[in-house]
Motif scaffolding. Structure first.
Motif, short mmCIF file in Angstrom:
data_model
loop_
_atom_site.label_atom_id
_atom_site.label_comp_id
_atom_site.label_asym_id
_atom_site.label_seq_id
_atom_site.Cartn_x
_atom_site.Cartn_y
_atom_site.Cartn_z
N MET A 41 9.15 1.11 5.74
CA MET A 41 8.02 0.23 5.53
C MET A 41 6.72 1.02 5.74
O MET A 41 6.64 1.88 6.60
N ALA A 42 5.72 0.69 4.93
CA ALA A 42 4.45 1.40 4.99
C ALA A 42 3.74 1.20 6.32
O ALA A 42 3.85 0.14 6.95
N GLU A 43 3.01 2.22 6.73
CA GLU A 43 2.16 2.12 7.91
C GLU A 43 0.73 2.00 7.41
O GLU A 43 0.21 2.91 6.76
N ILE A 44 0.10 0.86 7.67
CA ILE A 44 -1.23 0.56 7.14
C ILE A 44 -2.21 0.45 8.30
O ILE A 44 -2.04 -0.38 9.19
N ALA A 72 3.38 1.55 -1.13
CA ALA A 72 2.59 1.45 0.10
C ALA A 72 1.18 0.96 -0.21
O ALA A 72 0.64 0.10 0.50
N ASN A 73 0.60 1.51 -1.26
CA ASN A 73 -0.74 1.07 -1.66
C ASN A 73 -0.74 -0.40 -2.05
O ASN A 73 -1.65 -1.16 -1.71
N ARG A 74 0.30 -0.83 -2.79
CA ARG A 74 0.40 -2.22 -3.21
C ARG A 74 0.50 -3.13 -1.98
O ARG A 74 -0.10 -4.21 -1.95
N THR A 75 1.22 -2.72 -0.96
CA THR A 75 1.33 -3.49 0.28
C THR A 75 -0.05 -3.65 0.93
O THR A 75 -0.44 -4.75 1.35
N ALA A 76 -0.81 -2.56 0.98
CA ALA A 76 -2.15 -2.62 1.57
C ALA A 76 -3.05 -3.55 0.76
O ALA A 76 -3.79 -4.37 1.33
N LEU A 77 -2.99 -3.44 -0.56
CA LEU A 77 -3.82 -4.30 -1.41
C LEU A 77 -3.41 -5.76 -1.29
O LEU A 77 -4.26 -6.65 -1.21
N SER A 78 -2.11 -6.02 -1.25
CA SER A 78 -1.62 -7.40 -1.12
C SER A 78 -2.10 -8.02 0.19
O SER A 78 -2.47 -9.19 0.23
#
Length: 140
Positions: free
Chosen positions: A1-4, A30-36
């Motif tokens: 899982m991404a670390e944001i 990971a970028n999509r998770t941050a944007l979401s």
């Protein structure tokens, strides 16, 4: 899982470590998770989703800055309408049209431009001369 870890204040240097992909995860995911996360609660249309996908393909530091802007804009709350604000429920189309027409007349007068409904031309610095009459609403 991404670390944001999106910065919460103004960003003075490239935030290299703001978005890190998890094991087996792509940077795009990971970028999509941050944007979401930054867009959570907003209704998105198909084109909005296309742009999220496009942004997700950028470097994580760029995506982090965009996410930081979104988070900071939410935290700042609604922006008061500025003078000349266009849109919103208080919009009166007739008053808006008259305001724009008055601004156009003022601009024409300030720039020594003709103000009647004719198509005009000017050669160099010579006088303005009509090409042909135009009916109001007709394309010139």
């Amino acid at each position: 899982m991404a670390e944001i870890n999106i910065p919460i204040g103004p960003i003075e240097a490239e935030p290299y470590d703001a978005i890190r992909k998890g094991p087996g995860e792509s940077l795009t995911a990971a970028n999509r998770t941050a944007l979401s996360t930054a867009l959570r609660g907003l209704e998105l249309g198909a084109y909005d989703e296309d742009i999220v996908g496009w942004l997700a393909g950028w470097e994580p530091s760029v995506v982090a800055v965009v996410c930081a802007w979104l988070h900071r804009a939410r935290a700042a709350g609604p922006i008061p309408a500025a003078p000349g604000h266009r849109g919103g429920p208080e919009l009166d189309p007739a008053a808006e049209a008259e305001t724009l027409a008055e601004q156009l007349r003022t601009w024409q007068a300030d720039n020594d431009l003709p103000t009647d409904a004719q198509v005009w031309t000017r050669h160099g610095t010579g006088p303005w001369t009509p090409i042909r009459p135009v009916e109001i609403g007709e394309a010139a």
